[in-house]
Design a protein around this motif. Structure first.
Motif, PDB file in Angstrom:
ATOM      1  N   ALA A   2       0.931  -0.956   0.393  1.00 53.43           N
ATOM      2  CA  ALA A   2       0.003  -0.030  -0.249  1.00 53.43           C
ATOM      3  C   ALA A   2       1.168   1.494  -0.452  1.00 53.43           C
ATOM      4  CB  ALA A   2      -0.545  -0.028   1.018  1.00 53.43           C
ATOM      5  N   GLU A   3       0.570   2.030  -0.451  1.00 55.27           N
ATOM      6  CA  GLU A   3       1.188   3.532  -0.464  1.00 55.27           C
ATOM      7  C   GLU A   3       0.290   4.566   0.126  1.00 55.27           C
ATOM      8  OE1 GLU A   3       2.657   4.705  -4.151  1.00 55.27           O
ATOM      9  OE2 GLU A   3       3.591   3.049  -4.283  1.00 55.27           O
ATOM     10  N   ILE A   4       0.876   5.741   0.858  1.00 56.52           N
ATOM     11  CA  ILE A   4      -0.516   6.626   1.140  1.00 56.52           C
ATOM     12  C   ILE A   4      -0.037   8.191   0.520  1.00 56.52           C
ATOM     13  CG2 ILE A   4      -0.504   7.789   3.761  1.00 56.52           C
ATOM     14  CD1 ILE A   4      -0.687   5.246   5.092  1.00 56.52           C
ATOM     15  N   ASP A   5      -0.848   9.042   0.930  1.00 55.02           N
ATOM     16  CA  ASP A   5      -0.339   9.791  -0.449  1.00 55.02           C
ATOM     17  C   ASP A   5       1.132  10.750   0.791  1.00 55.02           C
ATOM     18  OD1 ASP A   5       0.159  12.904  -1.469  1.00 55.02           O
ATOM     19  OD2 ASP A   5      -2.219  13.422  -0.835  1.00 55.02           O
ATOM     20  N   ALA A   6       2.268  10.732   0.507  1.00 54.70           N
ATOM     21  CA  ALA A   6       3.649  11.399   1.180  1.00 54.70           C
ATOM     22  C   ALA A   6       3.937  13.212   0.433  1.00 54.70           C
ATOM     23  CB  ALA A   6       4.863  10.503   1.109  1.00 54.70           C
ATOM     24  N   GLU A   7       2.550  14.261   0.462  1.00 58.45           N
ATOM     25  CA  GLU A   7       3.147  14.927  -0.043  1.00 58.45           C
ATOM     26  C   GLU A   7       3.399  15.701   1.081  1.00 58.45           C
ATOM     27  OE1 GLU A   7       3.455  16.677  -2.664  1.00 58.45           O
ATOM     28  OE2 GLU A   7       3.197  15.040  -3.768  1.00 58.45           O
ATOM     29  N   VAL A   8       2.379  15.549   2.534  1.00 55.87           N
ATOM     30  CA  VAL A   8       2.601  16.772   3.778  1.00 55.87           C
ATOM     31  C   VAL A   8       4.884  16.099   4.068  1.00 55.87           C
ATOM     32  CG1 VAL A   8       2.515  16.504   5.969  1.00 55.87           C
ATOM     33  CG2 VAL A   8       0.694  15.857   4.348  1.00 55.87           C
ATOM     34  N   GLN A   9       4.269  14.263   4.451  1.00 53.93           N
ATOM     35  CA  GLN A   9       5.930  13.795   4.705  1.00 53.93           C
ATOM     36  C   GLN A   9       7.081  15.079   3.370  1.00 53.93           C
ATOM     37  OE1 GLN A   9       3.407  12.417   4.684  1.00 53.93           O
ATOM     38  NE2 GLN A   9       3.070  11.968   6.601  1.00 53.93           N
ATOM     39  N   SER A  10       7.468  14.832   2.594  1.00 53.04           N
ATOM     40  CA  SER A  10       7.441  15.540   1.352  1.00 53.04           C
ATOM     41  C   SER A  10       8.159  17.142   1.651  1.00 53.04           C
ATOM     42  CB  SER A  10       7.772  14.835   0.248  1.00 53.04           C
ATOM     43  OG  SER A  10       7.395  13.689  -0.140  1.00 53.04           O
ATOM     44  N   ALA A  11       6.685  17.778   2.002  1.00 50.36           N
ATOM     45  CA  ALA A  11       7.623  18.632   2.086  1.00 50.36           C
ATOM     46  C   ALA A  11       7.762  19.054   4.024  1.00 50.36           C
ATOM     47  CB  ALA A  11       6.140  19.490   2.548  1.00 50.36           C
ATOM     48  N   LYS A  12       7.999  18.539   4.223  1.00 49.72           N
ATOM     49  CA  LYS A  12       8.639  18.200   6.117  1.00 49.72           C
ATOM     50  C   LYS A  12       9.974  17.740   6.394  1.00 49.72           C
ATOM     51  CE  LYS A  12       4.814  17.292   8.986  1.00 49.72           C
ATOM     52  NZ  LYS A  12       3.855  16.731  10.063  1.00 49.72           N
ATOM     53  N   VAL A  13      10.521  17.322   4.787  1.00 47.31           N
ATOM     54  CA  VAL A  13      11.640  16.488   4.803  1.00 47.31           C
ATOM     55  C   VAL A  13      12.281  18.006   4.490  1.00 47.31           C
ATOM     56  CG1 VAL A  13      12.778  15.541   3.209  1.00 47.31           C
ATOM     57  CG2 VAL A  13      11.603  14.481   4.568  1.00 47.31           C
ATOM     58  N   GLU A  14      11.623  18.153   3.517  1.00 47.99           N
ATOM     59  CA  GLU A  14      12.827  19.625   2.954  1.00 47.99           C
ATOM     60  C   GLU A  14      12.602  21.004   3.635  1.00 47.99           C
ATOM     61  OE1 GLU A  14      10.078  20.768  -0.856  1.00 47.99           O
ATOM     62  OE2 GLU A  14      10.578  18.829  -1.700  1.00 47.99           O
ATOM     63  N   GLY A  15      11.663  20.842   4.082  1.00 51.99           N
ATOM     64  CA  GLY A  15      12.359  22.675   5.082  1.00 51.99           C
ATOM     65  C   GLY A  15      12.877  21.978   6.239  1.00 51.99           C
ATOM     66  N   ILE A  16      12.564  20.294   6.790  1.00 51.45           N
ATOM     67  CA  ILE A  16      13.997  20.237   7.351  1.00 51.45           C
ATOM     68  C   ILE A  16      15.646  20.409   7.207  1.00 51.45           C
ATOM     69  CG2 ILE A  16      15.110  18.259   9.501  1.00 51.45           C
ATOM     70  CD1 ILE A  16      12.166  17.471   9.739  1.00 51.45           C
ATOM     71  N   GLU A  17      15.477  19.672   5.657  1.00 51.46           N
ATOM     72  CA  GLU A  17      16.414  19.796   5.010  1.00 51.46           C
ATOM     73  C   GLU A  17      17.420  21.664   4.808  1.00 51.46           C
ATOM     74  OE1 GLU A  17      17.100  15.986   2.744  1.00 51.46           O
ATOM     75  OE2 GLU A  17      16.365  18.152   1.582  1.00 51.46           O
ATOM     76  N   ALA A  18      16.388  22.573   4.709  1.00 47.66           N
ATOM     77  CA  ALA A  18      16.483  23.713   4.223  1.00 47.66           C
ATOM     78  C   ALA A  18      16.769  24.606   6.366  1.00 47.66           C
ATOM     79  CB  ALA A  18      15.245  24.728   3.975  1.00 47.66           C
ATOM     80  N   ASP A  19      16.514  24.524   6.614  1.00 46.68           N
ATOM     81  CA  ASP A  19      16.424  24.060   8.512  1.00 46.68           C
ATOM     82  C   ASP A  19      17.671  23.872   8.919  1.00 46.68           C
ATOM     83  OD1 ASP A  19      15.050  25.642   8.415  1.00 46.68           O
ATOM     84  OD2 ASP A  19      13.962  24.375   9.969  1.00 46.68           O
ATOM     85  N   LEU A  20      18.553  22.417   8.073  1.00 45.16           N
ATOM     86  CA  LEU A  20      20.088  22.336   8.891  1.00 45.16           C
ATOM     87  C   LEU A  20      21.453  22.627   7.869  1.00 45.16           C
ATOM     88  CD1 LEU A  20      20.937  19.599  10.279  1.00 45.16           C
ATOM     89  CD2 LEU A  20      21.242  18.212   8.089  1.00 45.16           C
TER      90      LEU A  20
END
Length: 424
Positions: free
Chosen positions: A128-146
């Protein structure tokens, strides 16, 4: 002389014949006797009654003393040889040996459900696959802060290099009194502040890196994979459904290994003492009562099972009035898939068994462990026998009788006893 006659002499007796005056030449009849024909009839009657009585007595005597046929009096069964076994019966439920519930660990919309009930899957396959747009956005934001924190750390480290050189220069000048002591202490303070800021920045970077790993893991969890190989036995979610994993893990489907099944058997407290781990057993199912599955007892759980199917508690047994049941577990191969989860099994634990044993019915034994053998000549022999394996209906005999002999199990009907010679 005159003779006076009495009245009896003057008048003749009534009904008596009057003799004539001259009786000298008259022949008188003989005295009265019973007729001869009537006497002969009475004797015949007496003789007939006597003969009938004797015949009746003879019939009764014959009926009382004639021995009836033994087969008409006794129920008999021939001693035979057969395989017997003593068993403890119980009822169980068939369940998969191993199963796992697959759920969603992230919140989102179920985008794809790639399996259906009955599909076979391997470990690691995406189910199964869940819509991961929210998780992807969070990853991008954390990478930017890092990245920003990393840049700030580099700037702080460069300032620290300058501050250390400045402290060394002020130290040299202070020895010649070229700078004041206050100026030297100020440069030392600025260097120490930069060191503390660098440590704080490094801590924030480590924290941000941990958050990034968590978000990347959540992003991976958006692609749900099978934790084990097996068969999909149930699906509890639909594509497009929104899953909320903040408070509980939403259940998507269940995978079970159906190649090996486990039978969960309920055994009463009266019978569980007869069981032991490793003992042989066999069972049948309602759909296939003619087929026997053989297995070995794997485990007897130490605590009784609660009536409400909750976990057993060792400190107390079920309440009074409820049947105390213990759970016995055993495994059986299911390569052909004929056993299905949820089936009812009629289980028989083999406590004792004998092959090709001499067998007689239980009804033929008395309290002394003796049987009555009906011989071919009609005599009855009472014999002491040695008992082997015993079931509810038959008993295995190790000595005392031979194959083919007939043992008495009871009387056919009430009647006079047979005149049979009983030998011990």
């Amino acid at each position: 002389m005159s003779i006076t006659k009495t009245s009896s002499e003057r008048m003749p007796t009534m009904n008596a014949p009057v003799p004539p005056d001259d009786v000298d030449g008259l022949a008188l009849p003989p005295a009265w006797t019973a007729p001869a024909r009537r006497a002969r009839g009475s004797r015949r009657l007496v003789l007939g009654l006597s003969a009938a009585g004797l015949a009746a007595l003879g019939t009764l005597a014959v009926m009382g003393f004639r021995a009836p046929s033994p087969d008409s009096l006794y129920e008999t069964v021939a001693v035979t040889r057969q395989d017997i076994e003593s068993t403890v019966a119980a009822t169980g439920k068939i369940q998969p040996y191993a199963s796992v519930d697959v759920g969603a660990q992230v919140t989102g919309q179920l985008k794809h459900l790639r399996v259906a009930v009955g599909d076979k899957v391997t470990a690691g396959r995406v189910v199964a696959e869940i819509d991961a747009e929210v998780q992807s956005a969070k990853v991008e934001g954390i990478e930017a802060d890092l990245a920003r924190l990393t840049a700030e750390l580099a700037e702080q480290e460069a300032g620290l290099v300058f501050a250390e050189r400045n402290v060394e220069r002020h130290l040299t000048l202070s020895q010649t009194s070229a700078v004041s002591k206050l100026a030297f202490e100020t440069t030392t303070r600025d260097r120490d502040i930069l060191i503390a800021r660098i440590d704080a920045s490094k801590a924030r970077i480590r924290q941000m890196q941990a958050d990034l790993r968590a978000q990347k893991t959540a992003l991976r969890f958006a692609r749900i994979t099978a934790p084990m190989g097996g068969t999909v036995v149930s699906v509890d979610a639909k594509e497009g459904q929104t899953l909320n994993a903040n408070y509980d893990t939403p259940l998507l489907l269940q995978i079970a290994d159906l190649d090996t099944m486990t039978v969960w058997t309920d055994v009463s407290e009266a019978d569980v003492v007869k069981l032991r781990e490793g003992m042989p057993l066999w069972f049948t199912t309602l759909g296939r009562p003619d087929r026997k599955w053989h297995a070995t007892l794997r485990q007897i759980q130490p605590a009784p099972r609660r009536p409400d199917n909750k976990k057993a508690e060792t400190k107390t047994t079920p309440q009074s009035g409820n049947v105390v049941l213990y759970t016995a577990l055993f495994d059986v191969p299911n390569a052909d898939g004929s056993l299905r989860a949820g089936m009812t099994a009629q289980v028989f634990f083999v406590t004792a068994a004998a092959q090709n044993a001499l067998v007689v019915p239980v009804a033929s034994l008395n309290d002394k462990g003796e049987v009555r053998v009906l011989r071919e000549d009609g005599t009855i022999a009472v014999r002491k026998v040695e008992i082997g394996t015993r079931t509810r209906f038959v008993v295995g005999i190790t000595s005392g009788v031979t194959d083919g002999e007939r043992v008495i199990t009871g009387l056919k009907s009430a009647g006079p006893p047979a005149k049979l010679r009983v030998e011990s």
